[in-house]
Structure formats: C-alpha cells, structure tokens
Write a protein that holds these residues in place. Structure first.
Motif, PDB file in Angstrom:
ATOM      1  N   ALA A  37      55.026   2.570  22.410  1.00 48.59           N
ATOM      2  CA  ALA A  37      54.027   3.262  23.396  1.00 48.59           C
ATOM      3  C   ALA A  37      53.328   2.454  24.230  1.00 48.59           C
ATOM      4  CB  ALA A  37      53.069   4.166  22.343  1.00 48.59           C
ATOM      5  N   LYS A  38      52.774   1.243  23.818  1.00 49.32           N
ATOM      6  CA  LYS A  38      52.389   0.231  24.752  1.00 49.32           C
ATOM      7  C   LYS A  38      53.248  -0.140  25.827  1.00 49.32           C
ATOM      8  CE  LYS A  38      49.694  -1.808  20.877  1.00 49.32           C
ATOM      9  NZ  LYS A  38      49.474  -3.223  19.977  1.00 49.32           N
ATOM     10  N   TYR A  39      54.404  -0.604  25.253  1.00 47.05           N
ATOM     11  CA  TYR A  39      55.495  -0.944  26.214  1.00 47.05           C
ATOM     12  C   TYR A  39      55.618  -0.018  27.398  1.00 47.05           C
ATOM     13  CZ  TYR A  39      60.145  -3.109  27.237  1.00 47.05           C
ATOM     14  OH  TYR A  39      61.272  -3.778  27.844  1.00 47.05           O
ATOM     15  N   ALA A  40      55.819   1.282  27.097  1.00 43.89           N
ATOM     16  CA  ALA A  40      56.066   2.219  27.992  1.00 43.89           C
ATOM     17  C   ALA A  40      54.751   2.429  29.035  1.00 43.89           C
ATOM     18  CB  ALA A  40      56.135   3.761  27.371  1.00 43.89           C
ATOM     19  N   ARG A  41      53.816   2.179  28.343  1.00 41.49           N
ATOM     20  CA  ARG A  41      52.741   2.453  29.319  1.00 41.49           C
ATOM     21  C   ARG A  41      52.520   1.062  30.356  1.00 41.49           C
ATOM     22  NH1 ARG A  41      49.736   4.125  24.467  1.00 41.49           N
ATOM     23  NH2 ARG A  41      49.756   6.517  24.689  1.00 41.49           N
ATOM     24  N   LYS A  42      52.874   0.232  29.856  1.00 38.24           N
ATOM     25  CA  LYS A  42      53.126  -1.159  30.581  1.00 38.24           C
ATOM     26  C   LYS A  42      54.133  -1.092  31.855  1.00 38.24           C
ATOM     27  CE  LYS A  42      53.998  -6.137  30.401  1.00 38.24           C
ATOM     28  NZ  LYS A  42      54.453  -7.174  29.501  1.00 38.24           N
ATOM     29  N   ILE A  43      55.239  -0.460  31.509  1.00 36.12           N
ATOM     30  CA  ILE A  43      56.275  -0.138  32.310  1.00 36.12           C
ATOM     31  C   ILE A  43      55.875   0.726  33.384  1.00 36.12           C
ATOM     32  CG2 ILE A  43      58.549   0.671  32.551  1.00 36.12           C
ATOM     33  CD1 ILE A  43      58.299  -2.206  31.356  1.00 36.12           C
ATOM     34  N   ILE A 101      61.846   1.403  21.345  1.00 35.90           N
ATOM     35  CA  ILE A 101      61.728   0.139  22.124  1.00 35.90           C
ATOM     36  C   ILE A 101      63.175   0.086  23.090  1.00 35.90           C
ATOM     37  CG2 ILE A 101      61.638  -2.266  22.304  1.00 35.90           C
ATOM     38  CD1 ILE A 101      60.055  -2.043  19.528  1.00 35.90           C
ATOM     39  N   TYR A 102      64.264   0.181  22.716  1.00 34.68           N
ATOM     40  CA  TYR A 102      65.207   0.200  23.517  1.00 34.68           C
ATOM     41  C   TYR A 102      65.369   1.016  24.572  1.00 34.68           C
ATOM     42  CZ  TYR A 102      66.526  -2.819  19.339  1.00 34.68           C
ATOM     43  OH  TYR A 102      66.460  -3.858  18.505  1.00 34.68           O
ATOM     44  N   GLY A 103      64.849   2.283  24.228  1.00 27.41           N
ATOM     45  CA  GLY A 103      64.908   3.364  25.241  1.00 27.41           C
ATOM     46  C   GLY A 103      63.795   3.040  26.000  1.00 27.41           C
ATOM     47  N   VAL A 104      62.814   2.374  26.060  1.00 29.46           N
ATOM     48  CA  VAL A 104      61.744   2.223  27.011  1.00 29.46           C
ATOM     49  C   VAL A 104      62.189   0.853  27.831  1.00 29.46           C
ATOM     50  CG1 VAL A 104      59.551   1.102  27.407  1.00 29.46           C
ATOM     51  CG2 VAL A 104      59.615   2.874  25.574  1.00 29.46           C
TER      52      VAL A 104
END
Length: 620
Positions: A37-43, A101-104
């Motif tokens: 979730a954090k990663y997706a928001r950063k992207i 994570i790989y999906g993001v």
C-alpha cells in the motif's frame, strides 16, 4: 507476451483501448496497510495531476472472474499477481504480500512506459528463488544500500544474502571488530594494496579474496543491522546472513592468531579445524548473528579454501576429512537452532581444465596452477544432504556435473549468477530453483554500474521471470537491458538532460572494483565537455573512462569473436552510456544532467587531457 516499451514479458495480457495517463490524486485503497500500500501511494504520487483519476485497489487473492479469463495461464503460484484496469478502477491482486508488491512494481512500469489502458495482465516468476548476495553496508552507505533494495523490489527479487564477517558488532567478542578495523585500514592504504597482499606477500600459496569493502571497511552495531533487516523484510525479502567459516576467516583469525592454520601467514585467513577453541569462537559468532537476523538459513562460506592440514594439530590428516568435519560440526550446531545451512560449493566439482592455458583450474577459482591447494573433490557424498549448495561454478562445468550432484540428493542454487551468460539455460536450470547475483563491492551508483551489478541484476531479473527464455535469445535480452539501463539513468537525471555522443582511441582493459580495489577518480577522468550558455555561464561535464566512455574498439582484453565477449566488452558503461556500433566501432551516447536548465545553451566543445584523442558529436 510483451507490451511495447515494457522490459518484462508476461504470461497473460489482454488489452483494450488507447493508453491514458493516471492522475496523482488517484486514491489507493488497500485491504491491509502494508508495504504494498505504501509503495502504491508512492508510485501514484509521482504521476502528473492532469491524468485520469482512478482508484487503485489492492486485493488479496484472485476472484473467479479473473481466473476464468486467464484460463490455462492461471497458476496458484504464491508470488502470482494480476493487474486489471477498467473504467471503475485499477485492481491489483496478489497471491501474497510479495505478489501485491510485484503487482505494484508492474503498475510503476506500466506508468513509465505509457501503457496504462484497459487491460488484464497476469504473471508469476519462472524461478522461485531470485536473490542478491551483498556485503554489509558501511554506515555512510545505508542510503545507497536502501536504494539498491528498492531497485530489487522494482525488478521483483525476493531474497538477500548479506555477508556479516567482521562488519557487525559482536558483543561477546569485541576484539573481532577492533582487529577488523585495523586490518581494513592496512588494506585500504592504496587501491592496489589488497592485490599486493594476495599475489605477492606469500609466493608459496594462493589467497582470494580480501573483503575490505564489507561494512565499508568498518562495522555497524547490531541495532543498525536490525534496522536494515527490517527495511528489507518489510519489502518481502528473505534475508540470509553469510558468516564465512574455515576459509575467508581473516576477521576471526586476525583477532585470534592462536587459531590460525598456517602459522607463518602474516595475513591469515583460515582457522584450525582441529582445535576445540575454534568452535567456541565460531559458535559464539554464529549465535550472535542468529539472534540479530532470526534467519531460516545461514550461509557458512567454505569457498576458496586454499589452506588445510598445515598446522601441528592438522598435519598428516586428510584435508577432505578436515573440510567435511568442519561442515558437519557447524551444520549440527545450526540444526539444533532450527537453522538450515547453505555453503559455497565449488569444492564439489572435479578439476576444471583450461585448454587455452594448459592448466588445471585451482580447485576453487584461483585461475592458476595451485599445487598447494588441497584437492577436496572427495567431499562429494560426505557433506550432509540437508546442506544447500550455492553453485558458482556454473560457467566452468556442464549440465552433467550439476545433475550428478542433484541425483545424489544435493539441492543446488546458483551463486555469482549472470543469467545472460549461462549456456543451455533452459535445460540446465530446470532442476534448479533460481539463485543469487553477487556483489563483492560497494553500493554507490558508480560502483554498481562499473562492476556490472545493474547489468547483471536487470538481465537476470528478466530471465528469472520469463517462462520461455533460452540462451539463443541472449543477444535480444542484452539489447533490452542496455535500453532499460540507459532509460533509468536518464530518469534519474531529472527533466533537463544534455545528450552527447563521444568515443576515444584510448584503450584500457576492464577493471572490477572488488577485493579492496577502489575507484580513484583522477585515474579515470580523461577530459570535459565544456558547455557555454548564452549569458556567458560555463559548466564542465566530466568524461570518465570506464563510466561514460570506452575505446571505439571496446575492451582490448575481451576482443574476441565469441558472443559472450561482444556482450560484455562494454558492460561497465551501461547506464551512463548507451553504446552504438558504427561500422565495427563503438560510439557512446551519454546523458548528463543539465547544470543550468533555466539557461539557453550557446555551444559545447570537448577539452580532453593532453595526449588523449576524444571525438564528440553535439546536437544543440
């Protein structure tokens, strides 16, 4: 299956409609608050604000509708993911946290390549173990280490081996850390000191290699190591500590010379396996590492063991028995703590003959006749089968040699792996679940590029995720890697970039910055491109041999006709430069950050060092 301008292939893609941009104001809605979730928001936050606003949903598992559409391409693989983009949102489904994570990461790649459009994409890796073997970062390199870990996330790796050695605080044995620092200070006196120690200090026997880059030539605290481990584990990585034992034990025997196997060695690196005091020390060290890492596996080293049966306690004993006995003692100790053992495994392979040199390879990678190196091939069948073998002799042996060990019940995984160099990849790897690219140097960007780390990691990631790749496709993958690295370099420079094409007549053989050998910037600077702006301001853009330029003829030490040499004759410049072949010679398209993007460029000219010829093309 591929999408235009995408680096990875995918097992299933169904696309519809024209691409569009995603808005940075798109909301990320996750079933759990985790790193995905954090990663997706950063992207999403990096997108422009004038795109289409679509919610991004992170979902655990796959609905039946997606399974049905994917059909026979669907798998219950625990790292599988799907990305579905439709009118009401972007849905990322993962079989696990790693899958999410790989999906993001794939969403980031879709955004970067301009491929956001209505689609369903599904994928899972071809190899379940996709790892990177590294040193412990020095305190000054924590940021660079984390950047590398984030790159591994982007390229969908799942495992790390971190060499500990003398680079982490030992509360029971602070003398190890004290001596490690003194040792590294000696080795780092010049960029050539470690090579001198290995090749010249003692002519009668071989050494390889000195790991003074570990811990940045120092050590970090246990709490600092725990913080680094938390960073990795949050991102879905399994982390394996490497604790060199028997060989590569300079960090132990420098502090405890009474345990040194070769008493006359002024730079000892091997302990006595016949002295009970050895295991009091080794087990203390292993226990402290286990307390910090809480690992499932520990890599106990045992590679490049060049000294056995030399001290008074060991003389006359069979080197094979000493080698195997040491492994069994350590393996039993770790099993009692519910930890599995991994070890480097070149000693399980018979003599390797190098016909072009007319010599036997030195039983573990010296590359020279090594008459004083004990032949340890007899350890085959004696090393316990529950010990995993980290196989770095893949380029020096054939499929049969690997399969013979597998048939004996050994689990092999690749080490020091460069998938684009692997011969007969599909057949040879079918019974091997993956492996580790290895880094024996620093994490800073110039080292990562010039040591071929970015090249090896990117190419191996592409191959470890491909269900179809085989060796005949290596040239195609190498070209895609070159494009990918140059694209990522340009992205790192920001919005204003100056591109120059240049080449030189200067010829220097390739240098890797390992084993204590480090970059001295002035040794590689061969000139500048001088940029003049319309207001009279000037800027110097450095021309660095081996970083953003090489000879027009490639690397003279690798100038042969085989495809491997053509692929690797300029890998150290990949990223900062994109090599282009013209009539059998090379020019290097090179990207620089514009120092004054707000100013207009009036002219650029080349200013090489005296005696060096550089040809340059400027497109103003």
């Amino acid at each position: 299956m591929t999408l235009e301008r995408m680096f990875f292939e995918f097992r299933y893609i169904d696309t519809l409609g024209e691409p569009f941009s995603l808005s940075s104001s798109s909301e990320v809605i996750a079933e759990e608050e985790n790193y995905a979730a954090k990663y997706a928001r950063k992207i999403v936050s990096k997108c422009k604000n004038n795109g289409k606003e679509l919610p991004v949903y992170l979902k655990n598992g796959f609905p039946e509708s997606i399974k049905e559409q994917i059909g026979e391409c669907y798998s219950d693989n625990n790292e599988a993911y799907a990305v579905k983009i439709c009118e009401d949102g972007i849905y990322i489904h993962g079989a696990s946290l790693r899958g999410l994570i790989y999906g993001v990461s794939t969403l980031a790649q879709l955004i970067e390549s301009g491929n956001i459009r209505n689609m369903l994409l599904f994928d899972y890796p071809d190899k379940s173990l996709r790892g990177y073997r590294v040193f412990t970062p020095g305190r000054d390199s924590f940021g660079a280490f984390k950047d590398v870990v984030d790159m591994l996330v982007y390229y969908k790796y799942n495992s790390l081996i971190i060499e500990v050695g003398g680079a982490m605080e030992y509360k029971r044995h602070p003398e190890i850390n004290e001596e490690w620092v003194k040792y590294c200070e000696e080795v780092q006196r010049s960029p050539y000191e470690s090579r001198r120690i290995q090749k010249e200090t003692h002519k009668g026997w071989q050494k390889n290699s000195i790991h003074s880059a570990n811990g940045g030539a120092g050590y970090i605290t246990q709490d600092e190591m725990r913080e680094l481990l938390a960073y990795c584990k949050e991102r879905g990585f399994s982390v394996i500590p490497e604790v060199p034992t028997l060989s590569h034990c300079d960090y132990l025997v420098r502090a405890h010379r009474e345990l040194n196997e070769r008493k006359e060695d002024t730079y000892p690196d091997t302990y006595c396996p016949s002295d009970p005091r050895t295991y009091e020390l080794v087990f203390d060290v292993l226990d402290e590492v286990a307390d910090v890492f809480e690992p499932e596996y520990i890599n106990i080293g045992h590679d490049e063991c060049y000294t056995l049966a030399k001290c008074d306690k060991c003389k006359g004993k069979d080197p094979v028995d000493l080698y195997v006995g040491d492994i069994i003692k350590i393996n039993d100790h770790l099993k009692a703590k519910n930890i599995h053992t991994i070890m480097w495994g070149e000693k399980l392979f018979d003599n390797i003959y190098l016909p072009e040199k007319g010599v036997l390879r030195g039983f573990g990678g010296t590359g020279e006749p090594a008459w004083d190196v004990p032949r340890l091939f007899g350890c085959v069948g004696k090393i316990p089968r529950d010990v995993t073998i980290l196989h770095w002799y893949w380029s020096l042996c054939d499929r049969k040699a690997e399969q013979d060990l597998i048939d004996l019940g050994y689990r092999l995984i690749y080490g020091n792996f460069q998938a684009v160099r692997s011969k007969d990849y599909r057949k040879r790897s079918e019974n091997i679940e993956g492996g580790f690219v290895s880094n024996w140097g620093a994490f800073e960007p110039e080292y990562m590029q010039r040591n071929g780390q970015n090249y090896n990691l990117t190419g191996t990631a592409r191959i470890f995720w491909s269900s179809t790749y085989d060796t005949p496709e290596s040239d195609e993958v190498i070209e895609e890697v070159k494009k990918e690295l140059y694209k990522k370099h340009i992205e790192s420079l920001g919005d204003s970039v100056i591109e120059i094409i240049h080449t030189t007549d200067l010829e220097r053989p390739y240098k890797s910055f390992y084993d204590g050998y480090f970059i001295v910037p002035e040794d590689w600077l061969i000139g500048y491109h001088i940029v003049t702006y319309t207001d009279g301001t000037t800027a110097e853009l450095p021309i660095i041999y081996g970083y953003n330029i090489r000879s027009r003829l490639g690397d003279p030490s690798k100038r042969r006709d085989d495809s491997e040499s053509k692929a690797t004759s300029h890998t150290e410049v990949l990223g900062a430069s994109y090599p282009i072949s013209r009539n059998g010679e090379l020019v290097y398209k090179t990207a620089y950050k514009n120092p004054y993007p707000e100013k207009e460029i009036a002219s650029i000219y080349c200013s090489p060092k005296e005696g060096i010829n550089i040809e340059a093309e400027y497109n103003l």
